[in-house]
Every structure is written in structure tokens, then in C-alpha cells.
Design an enzyme around this catalytic site. Sequence first.
Site, PDB file in Angstrom:
ATOM      1  N   LYS A  22      -7.915  11.042  -2.184  1.00 60.10           N
ATOM      2  CA  LYS A  22      -8.180   9.796  -1.431  1.00 60.10           C
ATOM      3  C   LYS A  22      -6.898   9.264  -0.796  1.00 60.10           C
ATOM      4  O   LYS A  22      -6.859   8.964   0.388  1.00 60.10           O
ATOM      5  CB  LYS A  22      -8.756   8.732  -2.375  1.00 60.10           C
ATOM      6  N   ASN A  23      -5.847   9.141  -1.599  1.00 59.28           N
ATOM      7  CA  ASN A  23      -4.666   8.438  -1.091  1.00 59.28           C
ATOM      8  C   ASN A  23      -3.865   9.266  -0.079  1.00 59.28           C
ATOM      9  O   ASN A  23      -3.038   8.714   0.636  1.00 59.28           O
ATOM     10  CB  ASN A  23      -3.802   7.943  -2.253  1.00 59.28           C
ATOM     11  N   ARG A  93      -7.349  -1.214   1.167  1.00 61.48           N
ATOM     12  CA  ARG A  93      -5.914  -1.390   1.282  1.00 61.48           C
ATOM     13  C   ARG A  93      -5.284  -0.532   2.383  1.00 61.48           C
ATOM     14  O   ARG A  93      -4.427  -0.960   3.135  1.00 61.48           O
ATOM     15  CB  ARG A  93      -5.278  -1.002  -0.069  1.00 61.48           C
ATOM     16  N   PRO A 123       2.232  -7.633  -1.682  1.00 62.44           N
ATOM     17  CA  PRO A 123       2.931  -8.052  -0.456  1.00 62.44           C
ATOM     18  C   PRO A 123       3.218  -6.875   0.482  1.00 62.44           C
ATOM     19  O   PRO A 123       3.094  -5.717   0.094  1.00 62.44           O
ATOM     20  CB  PRO A 123       4.237  -8.643  -0.984  1.00 62.44           C
ATOM     21  N   ASP A 125       6.209  -6.992   2.486  1.00 65.33           N
ATOM     22  CA  ASP A 125       7.561  -7.244   2.998  1.00 65.33           C
ATOM     23  C   ASP A 125       8.334  -5.947   3.279  1.00 65.33           C
ATOM     24  O   ASP A 125       9.096  -5.869   4.252  1.00 65.33           O
ATOM     25  CB  ASP A 125       8.339  -8.135   2.017  1.00 65.33           C
ATOM     26  N   GLN A 126       8.129  -4.922   2.471  1.00 62.47           N
ATOM     27  CA  GLN A 126       8.880  -3.678   2.684  1.00 62.47           C
ATOM     28  C   GLN A 126       8.365  -2.911   3.907  1.00 62.47           C
ATOM     29  O   GLN A 126       9.125  -2.233   4.593  1.00 62.47           O
ATOM     30  CB  GLN A 126       8.816  -2.782   1.434  1.00 62.47           C
ATOM     31  N   ILE A 329       3.770  -1.384 -12.447  1.00 66.28           N
ATOM     32  CA  ILE A 329       3.549  -1.449 -10.990  1.00 66.28           C
ATOM     33  C   ILE A 329       2.744  -2.703 -10.611  1.00 66.28           C
ATOM     34  O   ILE A 329       3.128  -3.440  -9.714  1.00 66.28           O
ATOM     35  CB  ILE A 329       2.787  -0.196 -10.477  1.00 66.28           C
TER      36      ILE A 329
HETATM   37  C1  EPZ Z   1      -0.701   2.849  -3.453  1.00 63.01           C
HETATM   38  O1  EPZ Z   1      -0.850   1.447  -3.245  1.00 63.01           O
HETATM   39  C2  EPZ Z   1      -2.059   3.355  -3.852  1.00 63.01           C
HETATM   40  N1  EPZ Z   1      -2.994   3.094  -2.770  1.00 63.01           N
HETATM   41  C3  EPZ Z   1      -2.512   2.685  -5.151  1.00 63.01           C
HETATM   42  O2  EPZ Z   1      -3.714   3.315  -5.556  1.00 63.01           O
HETATM   43  C4  EPZ Z   1      -1.460   2.928  -6.236  1.00 63.01           C
HETATM   44  O3  EPZ Z   1      -1.810   2.186  -7.383  1.00 63.01           O
HETATM   45  C5  EPZ Z   1      -0.067   2.506  -5.750  1.00 63.01           C
HETATM   46  O4  EPZ Z   1       0.227   3.137  -4.485  1.00 63.01           O
HETATM   47  C6  EPZ Z   1       1.034   2.873  -6.734  1.00 63.01           C
HETATM   48  O5  EPZ Z   1       1.017   4.258  -6.957  1.00 63.01           O
HETATM   49  C7  EPZ Z   1      -3.036   3.917  -1.727  1.00 63.01           C
HETATM   50  O6  EPZ Z   1      -2.322   4.921  -1.650  1.00 63.01           O
HETATM   51  C8  EPZ Z   1      -4.017   3.596  -0.670  1.00 63.01           C
HETATM   52  P1  EPZ Z   1       2.908   0.331  -3.518  1.00 63.01           P
HETATM   53  P2  EPZ Z   1       0.285   0.646  -2.466  1.00 63.01           P
HETATM   54  O7  EPZ Z   1       3.285  -0.168  -2.179  1.00 63.01           O
HETATM   55  O8  EPZ Z   1       0.853   1.517  -1.422  1.00 63.01           O
HETATM   56  C9  EPZ Z   1       5.111  -3.818  -4.589  1.00 63.01           C
HETATM   57  C10 EPZ Z   1      -5.911   3.470  -6.340  1.00 63.01           C
HETATM   58  O9  EPZ Z   1      -6.458   3.125  -7.425  1.00 63.01           O
HETATM   59  N2  EPZ Z   1       5.301  -3.969  -3.130  1.00 63.01           N
HETATM   60  O10 EPZ Z   1       3.511   1.600  -4.005  1.00 63.01           O
HETATM   61  O11 EPZ Z   1      -0.312  -0.652  -2.054  1.00 63.01           O
HETATM   62  C11 EPZ Z   1       3.662  -3.924  -4.997  1.00 63.01           C
HETATM   63  O12 EPZ Z   1       3.270  -5.274  -5.157  1.00 63.01           O
HETATM   64  C12 EPZ Z   1      -4.921   2.544  -5.643  1.00 63.01           C
HETATM   65  O13 EPZ Z   1      -6.145   4.540  -5.753  1.00 63.01           O
HETATM   66  C13 EPZ Z   1       6.105  -5.015  -2.665  1.00 63.01           C
HETATM   67  O14 EPZ Z   1       6.619  -5.829  -3.436  1.00 63.01           O
HETATM   68  O15 EPZ Z   1       1.324   0.436  -3.635  1.00 63.01           O
HETATM   69  C14 EPZ Z   1       3.642  -3.115  -6.272  1.00 63.01           C
HETATM   70  O16 EPZ Z   1       4.095  -3.912  -7.324  1.00 63.01           O
HETATM   71  C15 EPZ Z   1      -4.812   1.214  -6.293  1.00 63.01           C
HETATM   72  N3  EPZ Z   1       6.303  -5.118  -1.311  1.00 63.01           N
HETATM   73  C16 EPZ Z   1       4.685  -2.016  -6.020  1.00 63.01           C
HETATM   74  O17 EPZ Z   1       5.481  -2.492  -4.942  1.00 63.01           O
HETATM   75  C17 EPZ Z   1       5.766  -4.231  -0.423  1.00 63.01           C
HETATM   76  O18 EPZ Z   1       5.997  -4.380   0.797  1.00 63.01           O
HETATM   77  C18 EPZ Z   1       4.132  -0.658  -5.617  1.00 63.01           C
HETATM   78  O19 EPZ Z   1       3.203  -0.825  -4.564  1.00 63.01           O
HETATM   79  C19 EPZ Z   1       4.979  -3.185  -0.909  1.00 63.01           C
HETATM   80  C20 EPZ Z   1       4.750  -3.073  -2.261  1.00 63.01           C
END
Ligand code: EPZ
Length: 421
Positions: A22-23, A93, A123, A125-126, A329
Amino acid sequence: MEKIVIEGKTKLKGEVTISGAKNAAVAILPATILVNGVCTIDNIPDISDIKIYCDILEKIGVKIKKIEKNTLQIDTRNITSVEAPLDLTSKFRASYYLTGALLGRCKHAIVGMPGGCKLGARPMDQHIKAFEALGAKVETEQGKIEVKAKKLKGNSIYLDIVSVGATINAMLSAVLADGLSTIENAAKEPHIVDLANFLNKMGANIIGAGTDRIRIQGVKELKNEGTYSVVPDQIEAGTFMLAAVATRGDITIKNCITKHLEPITAKIIEMGAEVEDLGGDAIRVSCAKRPNKANVKTLPYPGFPTDLQPQMGVVMAIANGTSVISESIWDSRFQYAEELNKMGAKITANGKVAVFEGVDKLVGAPVFASDLRAGAALVIAGIVAEGTTQVYNVQHIDRGYENIEEKFAKLGAKITRVKEI
Ligand code: EPZ
């Protein structure tokens, strides 16, 4: 509305074939926007997130033909709009990848804010930092993000935290930029590598995906038309591995990449399971006795994946002894604990830490999936438990698992989907 009904206490046995990830698929579909041509993408999971993605892409002029159940032909020659509506983007998402892809191709994107599983603050922001580093102007208001640039220029992007989404959006927006971009502190998940492989096959110049430093030399255009096959789903494979352990079963998991499963393999061996790499693309997982307690901390790849944390929670709920999970996370990923407690588990969740006092057995109950992976965990718990379990809110599960009840039924589970009255 539908629910999944399970008559429990089954040891799962047999073979299951894993679908495409999926991802990875939700990143590759929008990435086709960068290709001014026709791509054929194979091994796409037949799940609701993909259906919604196709609807959004069609709204902005992309022509999509379903060639087979898991194969789509995608024609991105005529993008008619750079605006993706909030009513669709808010459904999941990964809609935020449209921002990077449209910015890369059209230098302009207006995308409704994404939705997705409610796991705490999510968020962007990144992502914004990456777009701005490449020269884009970003505005976020009224529930949408608008990014615009006269031209995109390669730059160094240092992510403050490891983010899958920001790494992917940075890659998508840098592929057609002028010059060299580097993403430092990049995420290393298998879907990042898969996206880079897809883009490179279409003519991009990306090296280092799978390490924490990705280098992208911008190219003028992507045009290599061809077929690409999405990588097998690491999380779906891990879900069945943990189902084998939780039910004390014996499952052969086919169409998986065993390297991607190492964080799970190491942990379940520690808990008493047997794991046999069958070579090629298959792995056999069995567990003859009650699993041992263990401690898990979720981390970005190659750490233990957060997306398997709830499924591991089911194993810990019935393990011998007291186990602890630290979720690093997401702020809110223990919503399933209360549901498992309705089934007789003894879990105390406090913020990002949960303590699992292992019990001898679970007992069936009506339970509610709060999100995708929590839903998968409740299905496993239903197969483990004595009596009948009804899992509600299955729409969450359908977002990310293809034919979940058919796959579990083939392994011996007594599982059906019924319309809620
Ligand atoms: C991806 O989400 C996945 N989704 C999630 O899978 C997965 O849990 C996650 O990565 C971690 O592996 C998809 O790939 C569509 P992140 P993503 O940006 O990209 C913080 C599932 O069940 N953050 O790696 O949204 C954030 O809040 C789903 O299949 C910031 O602070 O996750 C989190 O604490 C659920 N600022 C951490 O980073 C930002 O700009 C990691 O988030 C971006 C993220």
C-alpha cells in the site's frame, strides 16, 4: 456498513500470498504525474486507498485503465488541473504526495489537507521545508496547501526528523528540478526504495534511496514508458507472521522480501517462534508454544515498524509474562488496547507506552477498529479468542488489506463479512 465476524480459537495453517505494498503504491501512483506518458503499474493492491487515489487522479485529467485486478495503465499526458479537492484528499493521508508530484511537473499544486488514520498530530512542516528549499512558495490556509514556483532549483534538504512522507514529497519535487538535491536524514523504508526504483526506471537520476542520504540529480523530463511492479507489502507480510505466532499456527508467506521482514523475524524468534527462510520470496513462521514476553520500541526502518505495533500487541496480550511496547512514532497508537481489554487482555496504556500482562486466553467480544492496523490486530485477536468476535468499522481495514477475510479463511479462520443491521 459491514462488520467482520469471527468464530475463534483457530491455529492458522497453510499458505498466503502477499499483495503489493500500500505505502509504495500510494507514492508511485502520484509519481506517474511526473512522467509525461503512459505507465503500466503491476502488483497494485486492490484496496480502498488506491480506489480513492484513482478517483483523484482522474479528476485532474489522468486517464486510468484497469487492465487486470492488480494492474493499471496510467496516462498522464494531459493534466487538466493542479487542484485536488478536499472532499477526496481528506479521505486518506497519502493524498499529500499530489503536492510534490504536481509541483514537480506543473510547478503549482493546490491540494486539500490530507486525512488518514487518527494516530495523533500529523504535521507537514518537514514537507514544507523541502518544497521551500527547492524554491517554492508555500501557503496553507482554508484547509488546503498551495505550492508554487517559477522554477525549482536543486538544494540540500536536511530533515529535522525522519519522515516517510516528507522524504517522498522531497523526492517527487526534486526529480525534475534544475541541478542536484540531497535529502539528509531521509527515511529508509522499503517503499522509499521502491519509489526511487520506479522513478529511475522512468528516467530519473536518484541514488542512495534506502540510506539516510538520497541524492537526486534533476532531469529535464521522465518519459520512459514501461511496466513497473510494486514491491510486496512488508506490513501485510508482518501481519501474517504475527498472526502465525498469536494463533500458535504454521503459515508459509509467499511473495515477500525476507530482508524487509528482519526486524519482525528477530523479535518473534526472541519470543519463541520458528522462522524459516524458504529462499526466493517465501518465509515460514510457526509457533508451537505460548510466546514469551518481550519488549518492543517502534522506530523508523530498519527498526520495528509502528505499523505492526498493534498486531504485536495481540501476541504480547497472550504471551507468557509481562511485555512493554514503547511507541516512538505516533502519539495515539494504543487505541486498540481498550478493545483487547474487552476481550480479556490486561493492557495498561499510558501515552506512548503500554504494559501487557500476558493472559492465558482471550474471549470473543464486539470490538471497534479505530484505524487500519488496529483493525488488523482485532481480526487476529478474534481468531485467537474463544467464542465470537465482531469487528466493527471494517472500512479502516479495507483501506490497506486486500481480501483480508479471504486470506485468513484460506488459512483456516472461521471469518465472514456481514452487513450491519
Ligand atoms: C507513513 O506515514 C505511513 N503512511 C504510515 O503508515 C506509517 O505509520 C508512517 O509512515 C511511519 O512509518 C504512508 O506511507 C501513506 P512520517 P507518514 O512522516 O509519512 C512526524 C499505515 O498504517 N512528522 O514518517 O505520515 C509525524 O508526526 C500508515 O499504513 C512531523 O513532525 O509518517 C510522526 O511523528 C499509518 N513533521 C513522524 O514524524 C512532518 O512534516 C513520522 O511520520 C512529517 C512528519
